[in-house]
Design an enzyme around this catalytic site. Structure first.
Site, PDB file in Angstrom:
ATOM      1  N   SER A  95       0.594  -1.184  -0.228  1.00 51.99           N
ATOM      2  CA  SER A  95       0.175  -0.053   0.002  1.00 51.99           C
ATOM      3  C   SER A  95       0.679   1.418   0.041  1.00 51.99           C
ATOM      4  CB  SER A  95      -0.905  -0.191   1.337  1.00 51.99           C
ATOM      5  OG  SER A  95      -0.239   0.109   2.534  1.00 51.99           O
ATOM      6  N   HIS A  96       2.011   1.228   0.760  1.00 50.93           N
ATOM      7  CA  HIS A  96       3.040   2.347   0.643  1.00 50.93           C
ATOM      8  C   HIS A  96       4.116   1.913  -0.109  1.00 50.93           C
ATOM      9  CE1 HIS A  96       0.396   3.432   3.699  1.00 50.93           C
ATOM     10  NE2 HIS A  96       0.838   4.720   3.491  1.00 50.93           N
TER      11      HIS A  96
ATOM     12  N   ASP B 117      -7.036   0.912   1.747  1.00 54.44           N
ATOM     13  CA  ASP B 117      -7.530  -0.349   1.710  1.00 54.44           C
ATOM     14  C   ASP B 117      -9.190  -0.005   1.343  1.00 54.44           C
ATOM     15  OD1 ASP B 117      -5.397  -1.520   2.649  1.00 54.44           O
ATOM     16  OD2 ASP B 117      -5.906  -1.625   4.568  1.00 54.44           O
TER      17      ASP B 117
HETATM   18  P1  NDP Z   1      -2.432  -2.228   9.713  1.00 52.20           P
HETATM   19  O1  NDP Z   1      -3.770  -2.437  10.229  1.00 52.20           O
HETATM   20  O2  NDP Z   1      -2.191  -3.110   8.619  1.00 52.20           O
HETATM   21  O3  NDP Z   1      -1.477  -2.630  10.850  1.00 52.20           O
HETATM   22  C1  NDP Z   1      -1.203  -2.090  12.148  1.00 52.20           C
HETATM   23  C2  NDP Z   1      -0.197  -2.635  12.867  1.00 52.20           C
HETATM   24  O4  NDP Z   1      -0.764  -3.657  13.934  1.00 52.20           O
HETATM   25  C3  NDP Z   1       1.073  -2.993  12.154  1.00 52.20           C
HETATM   26  O5  NDP Z   1       2.052  -2.477  13.116  1.00 52.20           O
HETATM   27  C4  NDP Z   1       0.716  -4.692  12.264  1.00 52.20           C
HETATM   28  O6  NDP Z   1       1.887  -5.281  12.171  1.00 52.20           O
HETATM   29  C5  NDP Z   1       0.358  -4.766  13.383  1.00 52.20           C
HETATM   30  N1  NDP Z   1      -0.903  -5.888  13.222  1.00 52.20           N
HETATM   31  C6  NDP Z   1      -1.785  -6.277  12.395  1.00 52.20           C
HETATM   32  N2  NDP Z   1      -2.457  -7.432  12.621  1.00 52.20           N
HETATM   33  C7  NDP Z   1      -1.846  -7.840  13.499  1.00 52.20           C
HETATM   34  C8  NDP Z   1      -2.105  -8.885  14.597  1.00 52.20           C
HETATM   35  N3  NDP Z   1      -2.754  -9.942  14.187  1.00 52.20           N
HETATM   36  N4  NDP Z   1      -1.451  -9.063  15.720  1.00 52.20           N
HETATM   37  C9  NDP Z   1      -0.444  -8.376  16.176  1.00 52.20           C
HETATM   38  N5  NDP Z   1      -0.208  -7.049  15.292  1.00 52.20           N
HETATM   39  C10 NDP Z   1      -0.882  -6.893  14.232  1.00 52.20           C
HETATM   40  O7  NDP Z   1      -2.219  -0.795   9.542  1.00 52.20           O
HETATM   41  P2  NDP Z   1      -2.992   0.468   9.032  1.00 52.20           P
HETATM   42  O8  NDP Z   1      -3.866  -0.146   7.780  1.00 52.20           O
HETATM   43  O9  NDP Z   1      -3.796   1.324   9.775  1.00 52.20           O
HETATM   44  O10 NDP Z   1      -1.877   1.495   8.430  1.00 52.20           O
HETATM   45  C11 NDP Z   1      -1.255   1.194   7.354  1.00 52.20           C
HETATM   46  C12 NDP Z   1      -0.198   1.943   7.075  1.00 52.20           C
HETATM   47  O11 NDP Z   1      -0.708   3.264   6.578  1.00 52.20           O
HETATM   48  C13 NDP Z   1       0.729   2.421   8.401  1.00 52.20           C
HETATM   49  O12 NDP Z   1       2.113   2.331   7.755  1.00 52.20           O
HETATM   50  C14 NDP Z   1       0.480   3.981   8.520  1.00 52.20           C
HETATM   51  O13 NDP Z   1       1.733   4.935   8.875  1.00 52.20           O
HETATM   52  C15 NDP Z   1       0.301   4.280   7.002  1.00 52.20           C
HETATM   53  N6  NDP Z   1      -0.400   5.663   6.959  1.00 52.20           N
HETATM   54  C16 NDP Z   1       0.170   6.966   6.666  1.00 52.20           C
HETATM   55  C17 NDP Z   1      -0.548   7.922   6.423  1.00 52.20           C
HETATM   56  C18 NDP Z   1       0.017   9.275   5.987  1.00 52.20           C
HETATM   57  O14 NDP Z   1      -0.453  10.375   5.768  1.00 52.20           O
HETATM   58  N7  NDP Z   1       1.405   9.320   5.946  1.00 52.20           N
HETATM   59  C19 NDP Z   1      -2.038   8.225   6.864  1.00 52.20           C
HETATM   60  C20 NDP Z   1      -2.708   6.814   7.064  1.00 52.20           C
HETATM   61  C21 NDP Z   1      -1.889   5.665   7.420  1.00 52.20           C
HETATM   62  P3  NDP Z   1       2.410  -5.957  10.848  1.00 52.20           P
HETATM   63  O15 NDP Z   1       3.064  -4.988  10.127  1.00 52.20           O
HETATM   64  O16 NDP Z   1       3.363  -7.078  11.114  1.00 52.20           O
HETATM   65  O17 NDP Z   1       0.943  -6.758  10.240  1.00 52.20           O
END
Ligand code: NDP
Length: 343
Positions: free
Chosen positions: A53-54, A194
């Site tokens: 996604s990024h 997403d």
């Molecule tokens: P996710 O919901 O995909 O993941 C959030 C965090 O939770 C991650 O660290 C992930 O680790 C962890 N995680 C997910 N599932 C589990 C699990 N079952 N058990 C334990 N930990 C878990 O993130 P988002 O979709 O909310 O965000 C995605 C990205 O978007 C982020 O990197 C964020 O910085 C970016 N973003 C950037 C913006 C901007 O303006 N610059 C704006 C909004 C978002 P793992 O990676 O190992 O799955």
């Protein structure tokens, strides 16, 4: 790069090829070499960790942002030290990433001499994930938090009009014998990218992702994109998101998500605002027995993994180990879309 044998519509790339493709496209769009390096690196890091996604799919949006009216393609960040524990990086309306890169050694030095230090990045266009930043601080032995607003797409709990951004929050904790404990998530119930992908795939959204333009709860991604997204966790997520607006906005003299959207004026470039990064030094704050502190943290993590729960970022680290050997695979459609940005 190869067409893969099992799927002729997929393209295999090494991580070096990902970075050089990203660099060529960014430079071709007019971005300075200094700005292009960290942007290409973060796109490559996201592909390496399976966070598409990024990754490369951001390049069309990056090019559009580079060509947008307020963006300064050759911006050189201005770094100042207004106080012993504060470093400010004015990104000069370029991307946030070069400002972070240049300010990082100063943030580290200040955190290690004061115990805590703050980096305020101002006037930056921001599209990137935050985990690469907190992970780098963890590798320098520092605990850290990073946060940024975005564009006003998210309604507060109890409301239906967007005033908040998707406002990501990341945290990093260094570990002696393991990869750092890192989490990084948007404070919206679902990341906007997403929801857009669900729309393209013709999928419905789970309950609680947002409301339509009439303010009614909706599972239709197109309706939610046109209406308002919701924060995760009801009033709790809304409070956290509001804190991010305040700390990475007015506190550091920069825009809220609403102001950033107004500044954009409908161009739909990446949001432009500030970012706040807080670094804490466990060696200075931890008292006499640093080993005991580290053991306590490890016991906490073991309490998760011993019962089969995973730590955040474990999936990313596992993916990284694999892509370092095997490279990545992207669809031919994405490859065509990004190579169309080259002359
Ligand atoms: P996710 O919901 O995909 O993941 C959030 C965090 O939770 C991650 O660290 C992930 O680790 C962890 N995680 C997910 N599932 C589990 C699990 N079952 N058990 C334990 N930990 C878990 O993130 P988002 O979709 O909310 O965000 C995605 C990205 O978007 C982020 O990197 C964020 O910085 C970016 N973003 C950037 C913006 C901007 O303006 N610059 C704006 C909004 C978002 P793992 O990676 O190992 O799955």
């Amino acid at each position: 790069m190869d067409k893969t044998a099992h799927d002729p519509a997929a393209i295999k790339l090494t991580l070096d090829e990902v970075k050089s493709l990203a660099l060529s496209i960014l430079r071709q769009a007019g971005l300075s070499d200094a700005q292009a390096g960290p942007v290409a690196q973060t796109i490559t890091d996201c592909e390496a960790d399976g966070r598409a996604s990024h990754g490369l799919q951001r390049l069309p949006g990056c090019v559009m942002t580079i060509k947008s009216p307020h963006f300064v393609a050759s911006a050189e960040p201005q770094i100042t030290s207004p106080a012993p524990a504060v470093v400010r990086a004015d990104a000069g309306f370029g991307y946030s990433l070069l400002a972070f890169e240049r300010a990082l050694p100063i943030l580290e030095q200040k955190a290690k001499s004061c115990g805590v230090a703050v980096l305020a990045i101002n006037n930056c266009f921001h599209f990137s994930a935050l985990w690469p930043e907190v992970e780098r601080l963890s590798k320098r032995g520092l605990v850290s938090l990073a946060m940024t607003p975005s564009h006003a797409w998210v309604a507060p709990f109890g409301g239906t009009t967007p005033v908040l951004g998707t406002n990501p929050l990341a945290f990093g904790w260094p570990r002696v014998k393991a990869d750092p404990f890192v989490f990084d998530f948007a404070t919206s119930a679902m990341a906007r990218s997403d929801i857009a992908m669900a729309k393209l795939a013709g999928k419905t959204l789970p309950d609680g992702c947002g409301v339509d333009a009439a303010g009614q709860p909706s599972n239709d991604p197109a309706a939610v994109l046109a209406g308002a997204m919701s924060t995760f966790g009801g009033h709790k997520g809304t409070a956290l998101s509001t804190m991010i607006e305040l700390l990475a906005g007015p506190l550091i003299g920069d825009m809220t998500s609403r102001a950033s959207m107004d500044f954009d004026g409908g161009v739909q470039a990446a949001p432009c605002h500030g970012e706040l990064i807080i670094a804490l030094d466990p060696a200075l704050l931890g008292g006499q027995d640093l080993d005991a502190n580290s053991r306590r943290a490890e016991q906490l993590f073991a309490g998760f993994t011993d019962q089969g729960a995973r730590l955040p970022s474990q999936q990313r680290y596992a993916r990284r180990a694999q892509t370092r050997k095997d490279g990545i695979t992207i669809s031919a459609a994405l490859h065509d879309r990004i190579t169309a940005l080259l002359p």
